[in-house]
Design a protein around this motif. Structure first.
Motif, PDB file in Angstrom:
ATOM      1  N   THR A  62       0.830  -1.208   0.000  1.00 27.67           N
ATOM      2  CA  THR A  62       0.000   0.000   0.000  1.00 27.67           C
ATOM      3  C   THR A  62       0.861   1.253   0.000  1.00 27.67           C
ATOM      4  O   THR A  62       0.586   2.223  -0.727  1.00 27.67           O
ATOM      5  CB  THR A  62      -0.922  -0.008   1.225  1.00 27.67           C
ATOM      6  OG1 THR A  62      -1.728  -1.186   1.208  1.00 27.67           O
ATOM      7  CG2 THR A  62      -1.819   1.222   1.219  1.00 27.67           C
ATOM      8  N   THR A  63       1.915   1.248   0.808  1.00 26.47           N
ATOM      9  CA  THR A  63       2.812   2.406   0.867  1.00 26.47           C
ATOM     10  C   THR A  63       3.496   2.637  -0.466  1.00 26.47           C
ATOM     11  O   THR A  63       3.591   3.772  -0.951  1.00 26.47           O
ATOM     12  CB  THR A  63       3.857   2.204   1.969  1.00 26.47           C
ATOM     13  OG1 THR A  63       3.193   2.024   3.228  1.00 26.47           O
ATOM     14  CG2 THR A  63       4.789   3.401   2.058  1.00 26.47           C
ATOM     15  N   ALA A 243      -8.374 -26.317  -2.929  1.00 24.21           N
ATOM     16  CA  ALA A 243      -8.546 -25.734  -4.256  1.00 24.21           C
ATOM     17  C   ALA A 243      -9.478 -24.527  -4.212  1.00 24.21           C
ATOM     18  O   ALA A 243      -9.238 -23.507  -4.871  1.00 24.21           O
ATOM     19  CB  ALA A 243      -9.096 -26.798  -5.209  1.00 24.21           C
ATOM     20  N   LYS A 244     -10.563 -24.623  -3.430  1.00 22.30           N
ATOM     21  CA  LYS A 244     -11.473 -23.489  -3.304  1.00 22.30           C
ATOM     22  C   LYS A 244     -10.779 -22.298  -2.661  1.00 22.30           C
ATOM     23  O   LYS A 244     -10.988 -21.149  -3.052  1.00 22.30           O
ATOM     24  CB  LYS A 244     -12.695 -23.893  -2.479  1.00 22.30           C
ATOM     25  CG  LYS A 244     -13.663 -24.819  -3.201  1.00 22.30           C
ATOM     26  CD  LYS A 244     -14.872 -25.127  -2.325  1.00 22.30           C
ATOM     27  CE  LYS A 244     -15.872 -26.011  -3.065  1.00 22.30           C
ATOM     28  NZ  LYS A 244     -17.059 -26.329  -2.215  1.00 22.30           N
ATOM     29  N   SER A 245      -9.952 -22.591  -1.645  1.00 23.68           N
ATOM     30  CA  SER A 245      -9.221 -21.509  -0.989  1.00 23.68           C
ATOM     31  C   SER A 245      -8.264 -20.829  -1.956  1.00 23.68           C
ATOM     32  O   SER A 245      -8.132 -19.596  -1.973  1.00 23.68           O
ATOM     33  CB  SER A 245      -8.457 -22.063   0.214  1.00 23.68           C
ATOM     34  OG  SER A 245      -7.679 -21.055   0.832  1.00 23.68           O
ATOM     35  N   ALA A 246      -7.566 -21.647  -2.783  1.00 22.14           N
ATOM     36  CA  ALA A 246      -6.639 -21.072  -3.761  1.00 22.14           C
ATOM     37  C   ALA A 246      -7.385 -20.235  -4.792  1.00 22.14           C
ATOM     38  O   ALA A 246      -6.949 -19.148  -5.168  1.00 22.14           O
ATOM     39  CB  ALA A 246      -5.856 -22.185  -4.446  1.00 22.14           C
ATOM     40  N   ALA A 247      -8.551 -20.749  -5.242  1.00 30.25           N
ATOM     41  CA  ALA A 247      -9.334 -19.996  -6.216  1.00 30.25           C
ATOM     42  C   ALA A 247      -9.860 -18.695  -5.617  1.00 30.25           C
ATOM     43  O   ALA A 247      -9.881 -17.648  -6.279  1.00 30.25           O
ATOM     44  CB  ALA A 247     -10.491 -20.849  -6.725  1.00 30.25           C
ATOM     45  N   GLU A 248     -10.290 -18.751  -4.363  1.00 27.76           N
ATOM     46  CA  GLU A 248     -10.797 -17.547  -3.704  1.00 27.76           C
ATOM     47  C   GLU A 248      -9.682 -16.521  -3.526  1.00 27.76           C
ATOM     48  O   GLU A 248      -9.893 -15.317  -3.704  1.00 27.76           O
ATOM     49  CB  GLU A 248     -11.391 -17.918  -2.345  1.00 27.76           C
ATOM     50  CG  GLU A 248     -12.080 -16.773  -1.631  1.00 27.76           C
ATOM     51  CD  GLU A 248     -13.281 -16.246  -2.374  1.00 27.76           C
ATOM     52  OE1 GLU A 248     -13.611 -15.050  -2.195  1.00 27.76           O
ATOM     53  OE2 GLU A 248     -13.894 -17.023  -3.145  1.00 27.76           O
ATOM     54  N   SER A 249      -8.489 -16.999  -3.174  1.00 27.80           N
ATOM     55  CA  SER A 249      -7.346 -16.090  -3.040  1.00 27.80           C
ATOM     56  C   SER A 249      -7.028 -15.430  -4.371  1.00 27.80           C
ATOM     57  O   SER A 249      -6.719 -14.232  -4.434  1.00 27.80           O
ATOM     58  CB  SER A 249      -6.126 -16.846  -2.516  1.00 27.80           C
ATOM     59  OG  SER A 249      -6.376 -17.384  -1.236  1.00 27.80           O
ATOM     60  N   ALA A 250      -7.092 -16.210  -5.460  1.00 27.24           N
ATOM     61  CA  ALA A 250      -6.840 -15.648  -6.784  1.00 27.24           C
ATOM     62  C   ALA A 250      -7.891 -14.604  -7.149  1.00 27.24           C
ATOM     63  O   ALA A 250      -7.574 -13.550  -7.723  1.00 27.24           O
ATOM     64  CB  ALA A 250      -6.814 -16.767  -7.824  1.00 27.24           C
ATOM     65  N   LYS A 251      -9.154 -14.893  -6.809  1.00 27.87           N
ATOM     66  CA  LYS A 251     -10.216 -13.918  -7.095  1.00 27.87           C
ATOM     67  C   LYS A 251     -10.024 -12.633  -6.294  1.00 27.87           C
ATOM     68  O   LYS A 251     -10.231 -11.528  -6.809  1.00 27.87           O
ATOM     69  CB  LYS A 251     -11.579 -14.534  -6.791  1.00 27.87           C
ATOM     70  CG  LYS A 251     -11.993 -15.645  -7.740  1.00 27.87           C
ATOM     71  CD  LYS A 251     -13.336 -16.229  -7.356  1.00 27.87           C
ATOM     72  CE  LYS A 251     -13.750 -17.358  -8.292  1.00 27.87           C
ATOM     73  NZ  LYS A 251     -15.061 -17.958  -7.893  1.00 27.87           N
ATOM     74  N   ASP A 255      -9.470  -8.965  -7.715  1.00 25.88           N
ATOM     75  CA  ASP A 255     -10.345  -7.850  -7.342  1.00 25.88           C
ATOM     76  C   ASP A 255      -9.535  -6.677  -6.803  1.00 25.88           C
ATOM     77  O   ASP A 255      -9.835  -5.506  -7.106  1.00 25.88           O
ATOM     78  CB  ASP A 255     -11.358  -8.319  -6.301  1.00 25.88           C
ATOM     79  CG  ASP A 255     -12.401  -7.264  -5.989  1.00 25.88           C
ATOM     80  OD1 ASP A 255     -13.136  -6.862  -6.915  1.00 25.88           O
ATOM     81  OD2 ASP A 255     -12.480  -6.825  -4.829  1.00 25.88           O
ATOM     82  N   LYS A 256      -8.511  -6.969  -6.004  1.00 32.79           N
ATOM     83  CA  LYS A 256      -7.644  -5.900  -5.512  1.00 32.79           C
ATOM     84  C   LYS A 256      -6.922  -5.203  -6.665  1.00 32.79           C
ATOM     85  O   LYS A 256      -6.794  -3.974  -6.673  1.00 32.79           O
ATOM     86  CB  LYS A 256      -6.628  -6.462  -4.517  1.00 32.79           C
ATOM     87  CG  LYS A 256      -7.228  -6.872  -3.181  1.00 32.79           C
ATOM     88  CD  LYS A 256      -6.142  -7.389  -2.241  1.00 32.79           C
ATOM     89  CE  LYS A 256      -6.742  -7.797  -0.899  1.00 32.79           C
ATOM     90  NZ  LYS A 256      -5.696  -8.318   0.036  1.00 32.79           N
ATOM     91  N   ILE A 263      -8.486   3.108  -9.259  1.00 31.73           N
ATOM     92  CA  ILE A 263      -7.977   4.269  -8.539  1.00 31.73           C
ATOM     93  C   ILE A 263      -6.866   4.950  -9.329  1.00 31.73           C
ATOM     94  O   ILE A 263      -6.817   6.190  -9.447  1.00 31.73           O
ATOM     95  CB  ILE A 263      -7.477   3.848  -7.148  1.00 31.73           C
ATOM     96  CG1 ILE A 263      -8.659   3.360  -6.290  1.00 31.73           C
ATOM     97  CG2 ILE A 263      -6.769   5.001  -6.452  1.00 31.73           C
ATOM     98  CD1 ILE A 263      -8.252   2.791  -4.946  1.00 31.73           C
ATOM     99  N   LEU A 264      -5.963   4.142  -9.894  1.00 35.06           N
ATOM    100  CA  LEU A 264      -4.868   4.707 -10.675  1.00 35.06           C
ATOM    101  C   LEU A 264      -5.388   5.448 -11.904  1.00 35.06           C
ATOM    102  O   LEU A 264      -4.885   6.520 -12.257  1.00 35.06           O
ATOM    103  CB  LEU A 264      -3.903   3.600 -11.096  1.00 35.06           C
ATOM    104  CG  LEU A 264      -2.677   4.046 -11.899  1.00 35.06           C
ATOM    105  CD1 LEU A 264      -1.842   5.028 -11.091  1.00 35.06           C
ATOM    106  CD2 LEU A 264      -1.841   2.851 -12.317  1.00 35.06           C
TER     107      LEU A 264
END
Length: 294
Positions: A62-63, A243-251, A255-256, A263-264
């Motif tokens: 973020t910084t 696998a669901k956790s990995a997919a959710e992390s990728a999503k 999104d971030k 914003i940019l």
């Protein structure tokens, strides 16, 4: 009686010189581009120097992002200010019988024209870079998907964009891990591994694993590892959750990245508008210095 001779003076022909001095405009744009390149290079050097792979006290993402956005605004406004001053200061005055307000307006117009040229050139360069990066990313993604499951085809390549080939390989290896208490099974499990990888890739796209696929996975794991079906089902459930956790992390990461890009984009748009005003003002200041008003 005195004769009077009347001499008729024809009206002065209007000047055919162009109102816009494109040499000054292009020169100002070149100056702005050169300064922005130097400042961006300087900023990149500072950013690379502020982080180290051997240190755990690096600035947060973020910084770094906030500092980078601030530097982009500073570079844009500063570069176009200098370019606008250059365009106004060295604009050729071809119409001398002009009021001060008219000369000021024309100087400002040259600053805006310089800004427009710089924006268009910068947009063209950015689009070219983005196009080349996109082609490279597409080639790398396709290669990674092919390594994860050669028989998956286009569907596997699409799923690999959400769950990487390394993650799929790790999940598959966990499923195929043999029980030390069981005798080694004969044959290779390459076909089974490829089938399992394709199931996980397709499930990553759907967001869930069907009951038929789950039953097949349980049978494959039980047959290949030598464990009971209950133990195999536990492994399958754990692998599906992973696998669901990995997919959710990728999503979430995607999104971030999307929010950061929005914003940019807003910051660049706002900075461009501010830079336009700065270019106009700097061009009028340059015109005043050229005419000796200031």
């Amino acid at each position: 009686m005195t004769d009077t001779t009347i001499v008729a003076v024809p009206p002065a022909a209007p000047s055919t010189a162009s109102v816009m001095d494109w040499a000054a405009i292009l020169s100002g744009a070149v100056v702005a581009a050169a300064l922005s390149f130097v400042l961006f290079t300087f900023g990149a050097a500072i950013g690379l120097a502020s982080v180290s792979p051997f240190s755990s006290n690096n600035p947060s993402a973020t910084t770094i992002s906030a500092a980078g956005a601030f530097w982009v605004l500073v570079v844009m406004i500063g570069s176009f200010t200098l370019g606008g001053y250059f365009a106004g200061r060295f604009r050729r005055v071809t119409h001398t019988a002009l009021t001060l307000d008219e000369r000021t307006a024309r100087d400002g117009a040259h600053g805006l024209a310089m800004w427009a040229v710089g924006i268009l050139v910068g947009a063209f360069i950015a689009a070219s870079i983005a196009s080349g990066a996109g082609r490279t990313a597409a080639a790398v993604t396709g290669h990674a998907a092919a390594m994860a499951a050669p028989a998956a085809g286009a569907g596997m390549r699409s799923a690999a964009s959400q769950v990487s080939s390394d993650q799929l390989s790790a999940i598959t290896d966990g499923l195929m891990r043999a029980d030390p208490r069981a005798a080694n099974n004969a044959g290779t499990g390459e076909d089974a591994r490829a089938s399992v990888a394709r199931i996980f890739a397709a499930s990553a796209m759907r967001g869930s694993v069907s009951e038929d696929d789950k039953t097949y996975l349980v049978r494959v794991v039980a047959a290949r590892s030598g464990v009971s079906e209950d133990e195999a089902r536990k492994r399958v459930d754990a692998a599906i959750a992973e696998a669901k956790s990995a997919a959710e992390s990728a999503k979430q990461a995607a999104d971030k990245a999307r929010k950061a890009a929005i914003i940019l984009a807003f910051l660049i748009a706002a900075g461009s508008i501010i830079a336009a005003g700065a270019a106009y003002w700097a061009a009028t200041a340059g015109g005043e210095h050229r005419d000796g008003v200031a």
